[in-house]
Write an enzyme that holds these catalytic residues in place. Structure first.
Site, PDB file in Angstrom:
ATOM      1  N   CYS A  85    -100.293 -90.834  10.189  1.00 50.45           N
ATOM      2  CA  CYS A  85     -99.139 -89.963   9.951  1.00 50.45           C
ATOM      3  C   CYS A  85     -99.681 -88.550   9.788  1.00 50.45           C
ATOM      4  O   CYS A  85    -100.407 -88.272   8.816  1.00 50.45           O
ATOM      5  CB  CYS A  85     -98.366 -90.376   8.705  1.00 50.45           C
ATOM      6  SG  CYS A  85     -96.994 -89.241   8.295  1.00 50.45           S
ATOM      7  N   CYS A 197     -97.256 -86.191  15.875  1.00 47.70           N
ATOM      8  CA  CYS A 197     -96.316 -87.036  15.133  1.00 47.70           C
ATOM      9  C   CYS A 197     -96.486 -88.443  15.671  1.00 47.70           C
ATOM     10  O   CYS A 197     -96.402 -88.659  16.888  1.00 47.70           O
ATOM     11  CB  CYS A 197     -94.880 -86.561  15.312  1.00 47.70           C
ATOM     12  SG  CYS A 197     -93.672 -87.702  14.586  1.00 47.70           S
TER      13      CYS A 197
END
Length: 230
Positions: A85, A197
């Site tokens: 992440c 992302c």
């Protein structure tokens, strides 16, 4: 030869965590189960929202939860930690302080990979949550290598794509949105694009663009394999 254990701070989101595991498995030369990298995974879907904390300014601090996850993975035997992440790397210092286990920093590793592929001073387009821009995560890492982060003039549509993927999975619409964003960034002068992302990583290999696309999840998977096999 036995491979060192990798701990994954996951759940942000669950599909991205599984994708990280798949890319590590796909990158491993293996003839048998024992040839694969041992993975210890904490897919904690209850980590406080990074969007609420960093964009809206109303949410609980995710840092203490991430630090607790790091301690748990270390106690379970992890010899290095990774986190698929990008936005959560804003809390990297808290993760690193939580244990003596090395943390393979996806943002720093990705910046190094980009620097090896573009000319000094190049602009690097960032496909990411607006939180990445607001925190300057990639700005700092790229500036240290003589590069410049380039963002969309309006990156709100990227947040909408992230939310749609989290709710419904990747789709033709999300790919179209990413492809449009990629074109805007190259029109702004980006010499390369970084997929920053992990939701976007689900479709990163389908983005059509004339410049190199570096997926941070791929960079981290390769780094995890190098560590595990060293």
């Amino acid at each position: 030869m036995a491979k060192r254990k990798i701990g994954i701070l996951g759940g942000m989101g669950p599909e991205a965590t599984v994708l990280m595991m798949q890319r590590i498995i796909a990158g491993t030369r293996a003839k048998d189960d024992r040839d694969h990298v041992p993975l210890i995974v904490d897919s904690n879907t209850q980590v406080p929202s990074r969007i609420e904390a960093l964009i809206q300014g109303t949410g609980e601090d995710p840092g203490p939860v991430l630090a607790q996850m790091a301690r748990g993975l270390a106690a379970a035997g992890a010899e290095a930690l990774i986190m698929p992440c990008n936005t959560a790397h804003h809390y990297a210092a808290q993760i690193e302080a939580a244990s003596d286990v090395p943390f393979l920093n996806m943002v720093e590793l990705t910046a190094q990979q980009i620097a090896a592929q573009v000319s000094p001073g190049a602009r690097v387009g960032i496909l990411a949550s607006p939180a990445v821009r607001l925190t300057g995560l990639f700005d700092q890492a790229l500036q240290a290598l003589g590069l410049r982060a380039e963002y969309l003039v309006d990156d709100a549509p990227l947040l909408k794509i992230i939310q749609d993927i989290k709710a419904h999975g990747p789709s033709a619409a999300s790919l179209a949105g990413l492809t449009f964003a990629a074109k805007e960034l190259t029109d702004q002068g980006a010499a390369a694009l970084v997929v920053a992302c992990s939701e976007f990583s689900l479709q990163s290999r389908e983005i059509a663009t004339p410049v190199p696309v570096i997926d941070s999840l791929d960079v981290l998977a390769r780094a995890a394999l190098r560590f595990a096999e060293s």
